[in-house]
Design an enzyme around this catalytic site. Structure first.
Site, PDB file in Angstrom:
ATOM      1  NE  ARG B 297      45.673  45.770  40.208  1.00 21.54           N
ATOM      2  CZ  ARG B 297      45.059  46.871  39.806  1.00 21.54           C
ATOM      3  NH1 ARG B 297      45.359  48.049  40.350  1.00 21.54           N
ATOM      4  NH2 ARG B 297      44.148  46.818  38.853  1.00 21.54           N
ATOM      5  CE1 TYR B 441      48.049  36.554  37.380  1.00 26.74           C
ATOM      6  CE2 TYR B 441      46.517  34.833  36.760  1.00 26.74           C
ATOM      7  CZ  TYR B 441      47.661  35.225  37.401  1.00 26.74           C
ATOM      8  OH  TYR B 441      48.393  34.300  38.068  1.00 26.74           O
ATOM      9  CD  GLU B 442      44.083  39.329  39.978  1.00 31.71           C
ATOM     10  OE1 GLU B 442      43.201  40.182  40.095  1.00 31.71           O
ATOM     11  OE2 GLU B 442      43.851  38.114  40.097  1.00 31.71           O
ATOM     12  N   GLY B 443      44.646  43.328  36.300  1.00 29.54           N
ATOM     13  CA  GLY B 443      44.974  44.623  35.691  1.00 29.54           C
ATOM     14  C   GLY B 443      46.227  44.477  34.855  1.00 29.54           C
TER      15      GLY B 443
END
Lengths: 592, 592
Positions: B297, B441-443
């Site tokens: 993140r 992406y990555e949440g």
């Protein structure tokens, strides 16, 4: 694969409930015979063409793009040519054209909604026809009788398409710098030489001929914008019978690789002594082109409205289908492995933003289309003038506010799909990429903002703005004290008063520093856009308040969302508009 | 073709003036020997690698993309493999790795700035290495000694790369739904079967082996997230000497066609009884994966910071070169046919927005990197805990605030170029398209906002937030009454007080309706991001106030721009955060 269903229910609401289209058209002799049933039938047929013919080609066009074959030959993606043939056969190009030249004479009001649908379905495809319609308006206003007879009828029928050739490698916004030359020939025609870039639909295989409207300089013309003339330069010269004759020396040199609208050929056009004819007066080309440009600017607003609507439809469908996680308040669908993501407040925020911007944009666009019909066809000169003044004021707002909102909307709708929004399969990224150009072409949104604040608002001392303010004031007076409406009218009244005050402040500051106009222009346009939307959403809320069905309940919920979540943007914009030019100009140029 | 020059001057300012990196590192025994000259030398070498090796491949990678050859074979674009070879030979993969496993032991502080540069140069390329570094951190924390010996050293050297295999077709955000199975083998290994999608760098030809970190379920594991375990699944099984051995049954089934980052292969990965080994404890896979995820993140924040910086550089260069029109105040370059577009206030607004977001983002990212170094290496447990708590709070802010800003910045920079921004030739549209994935992406950024408000702020009753607030309070106290600073400290103090009040309001409302957290989360994250930026910009202004050179004058002008133009966004966000869940939840699901 994405889908699209024309929002006919909402269009009917806007046309017949919000704008009272039947009564409005009855006041225009040219359209007085047009009844609601006919309008609805036309829209339904247009919706079928959108969903059945051109929407299935949208992804194809994006993936395949146009092909440059060398020697000036360009082909559109598979299926585009056949769809255009159907378009012409069905008579769609002539819908809103003058019956004197073969048109069907329907009002802009109807055409505008058709364009919204077709843009939702396939913006890149529609641009071939859309630019033709802009060329139609320019020729209708400035063409000679002979030009109208030879060319306009072919544009109306759709047999030939049109383009606008303005930009050159070294000039876009500043057309005063343009270099393309037009040398007089002995027969009254001109020989044009130069290079134009970014010419949408500049070359293709959809129609048998292409009519280029080209800006160029006559010998000895004054420097700058006062020395620009407009020329008609067909791809094929018409023969004595008006049919396609000799190939003219205007050819596509290449096509651009772009972020989006891959299905529309963006061409470099080389003119090598191409034969052309003057349209209108010498050195008055920019004024003539602006008729086309203003029409195109409204069309660009429709492009983003269309993209926003189709993006919303697909994001909403995904959100209802996608099962992931549980509602914060506990399982909403305990019988399923997870709840739909529509249970999450932030997913709803994204979708409601899309709805509020789309439905608000539809209301604004349809109302301005009605203004155009009034401007062109109302028997009372005062009504025509009022409409013309409002259109001048609002054209940059429709162009820039709707395209900025379209960018935000398509981006949010893409976000709703998460990773699936980023891959080509779902089609969401195409809506974003296609919508991006709308903030740039036909005058960047920064240019629209300067046009609004500098030319339309300040140059006449606020007269045009005052006409618009009066409409809002009248609505507020008519609805004063109406139960349940204060939550909408109070912020609208405040925004109107604040905007009037801001306008006066900027006018005063601009006298001391002309940079103040440029500094305040973009936030000012956002504020004006919200003033339009707040007024229209308050009117729509007023119509929905006493109704008890699902459609009106959703309309009211969206109105409340707009006032709670989107309108507050103006607070930031007022701060920006007041920040002043020194905060922007302080940085030395070398420090960038 | 776009260009990139690493902003070393600004990096030095942030590292050594703003953050006092020398004194900070001196307090960390592991890094105490690292002096300023060494850091500068490393950054200069990293800058060369960025500009000379991978930046020239950025457009190539975008246009060519990756190629799926069938049977699980994928190749990266031309030049990517050779650039990776140079990267490994120069020892870059090991810069910030543990010396026990072959690393060079440099602090995250330095690595973070390298990653910014390399992302500016070529995000798609860097992802091959970036995911490896995330895998490194996960294995370092949870791998067995044997796993570290066999695999970690290969990741550190860069000989092998890594991936994160989380998402499946039916689940992304909600990993509790995942279905991939891991059946125990007799030898202590497991046989994994399932399908993973959206696997960045999942298959390629840059390295001889790929180490997949895969989430899967053991037989009889509890349902939901409590039954997920983490496995190490190499593409090739290591032989007895640790060299590449037999091909494992994990293969790319296809690659995605995406909006951007075309140079990175986004794979569908099919596991067909693939051999894997458990990492850490059974059913604790999600916690282990979150080590990797938190690192990733922060890395995503660097991706957008990098894209924003390179977009700014190219837009600023264009604005200085492009001659078009005249300054509102009269010709600035009367000897030229037109002035550069930098004379226009609105062009400056776009560029200054890019600068303020980029320089602010660099300050925030570098500070959080320093927090990571403190968390990992400070001798005092209280300092480590403080850093860990602040990192937990700020990770979602770095991810979402920097990527939202990166989207706005790249879009504005593209706008500066007008039509030229939309065509591939200038490269601006790639920055926009590449930056778009970072919000997903990555949440997704919506998930980051829920993490911030729901987990990080409210779950501990504001304890973490209170630690951050204290830092700001201390700065305000230390600088109370300093001449010239009130224009920065006054709005900062107001924002801090307003944010504390808002947090308490939401906490109270959330007790009655859990949807209030989700409703307020996205505006709350934007407010928190601006709180970080206002604090850092006030600190940077404090450093620049008394200086008299060009660099500090520009810094001060940018600080003033930030406070006048960007910080006011919070006014809208406070209104949104207080709008309440009912405005979002009122619409029936069927009405969408």
């Amino acid at each position: 694969m994405p889908h699209y269903t024309a929002p006919l229910r909402d269009m009917r609401f806007v046309l017949f409930d919000l704008l009272q289209a039947e009564a409005e058209l009855a006041a225009l002799p040219r359209h007085a015979g047009l009844d609601r049933d006919t309008i609805e039938a036309v829209l339904e047929e247009g919706a079928k063409f959108a969903s059945q013919v051109i929407q299935p080609l949208n992804q194809v066009g994006d993936h395949e793009g146009c092909t440059f074959h060398g020697d000036g030959v360009v082909t559109a993606p598979a299926g585009f040519r056949e769809a255009y043939r159907q378009f012409v056969e069905a008579g769609w190009p002539s819908v809103a054209c003058d019956p004197d030249f073969g048109g069907q004479g329907l009002p802009t009001l109807v055409n505008n909604r058709l364009y919204e649908m077709w843009n939702s379905a396939n913006q890149a495809w529609l641009m071939y026809a859309g630019l033709s319609h802009s060329a139609y308006e320019c020729l209708l206003a400035f063409g000679s009788d002979e030009q109208k007879q030879v060319y306009l009828t072919k544009i109306v029928s759709g047999e030939w398409t049109g383009t606008m050739c303005l930009t050159e490698p070294h000039c876009g916004t500043d057309l005063g710098l343009l270099k393309t030359k037009a040398e007089p020939n002995a027969d009254g025609s001109f020989a044009l030489t130069g290079t134009k870039i970014f010419i949408s639909a500049g070359e293709h295989d959809l129609a048998e001929n292409i009519l280029h409207l080209v800006l160029a300089r006559l010998p000895g013309a004054p420097a700058g914008t006062k020395g620009i003339s407009l020329f008609l330069v067909p791809k094929f010269l018409p023969d004595a019978n008006g049919a396609v004759g000799a190939r003219n020396a205007i050819r596509a040199g290449s096509i651009e690789h772009k972020m989006g609208i891959h299905g529309n050929a963006t061409c470099v056009m080389n003119l090598d002594g191409a034969t052309g004819w003057l349209i209108g007066e010498a050195n008055k080309g920019l004024a003539a082109m602006f008729v086309m440009m203003n029409s195109a600017r409204l069309g660009v607003g429709m492009q983003s409205l269309g993209q926003a609507e189709v993006a919303y439809q697909n994001a909403a469908a995904y959100a209802k289908d996608r099962l992931q996680g549980r509602a914060p308040t506990g399982a909403a669908s305990p019988d399923k492995p997870a709840d739909s993501i529509l249970v999450h407040p932030d997913v709803r925020r994204m979708l409601l933003t899309a709805r509020a911007y789309t439905e608000g944009g539809r209301a604004l666009a349809t109302w301005t289309a009605l203004l155009l019909d009034r401007e062109h066809s109302h028997p009372d000169a005062a009504v025509r003038e009022e409409a013309s003044e409002l259109m001048a004021l609002l054209t940059p707002v429709v162009k820039a506010f709707l395209t900025d909102n379209g960018w935000e909307t398509t981006t949010l709708c893409q976000q709703v799909l998460g990773g699936h929004g980023y891959i080509a399969e779902w089609g969401m990224d195409q809506f974003v990429r296609d919508a991006r150009i709308n903030m740039i072409y036909e005058g960047t949104n920064g240019i629209q903002a300067l046009d609004l604040l500098g030319r339309k608002v300040l140059m006449d001392g606020g007269a045009k703005f005052g006409r618009f303010a009066k409409l809002i004031q009248r609505f507020l007076e008519d609805n004063a004290g109406r139960p349940g409406l204060a939550e909408f009218t109070a912020p609208l009244a405040k925004l109107l008063a604040d905007t009037v005050a801001l306008t006066q402040e900027i006018a005063a500051k601009a006298k001391a520093d002309p940079n103040e106009v440029g500094a305040a222009s973009v936030p000012y346009l956002r504020i004006t856009g919200h003033l339009c939307f707040a007024w229209l959403w308050a009117r729509m809320a007023a119509l929905a308040l006493d109704k008890d069905d699902e459609f009106h309940a959703a309309k009211l919920a969206t109105a409340r969302f707009y006032f709670a979540w989107l309108l507050p943007e103006v607070e930031q914009r007022f701060r920006e508009a007041r920040a002043g030019a020194p905060t922007l100009m302080a940085m030395p140029a070398d420090a960038f």
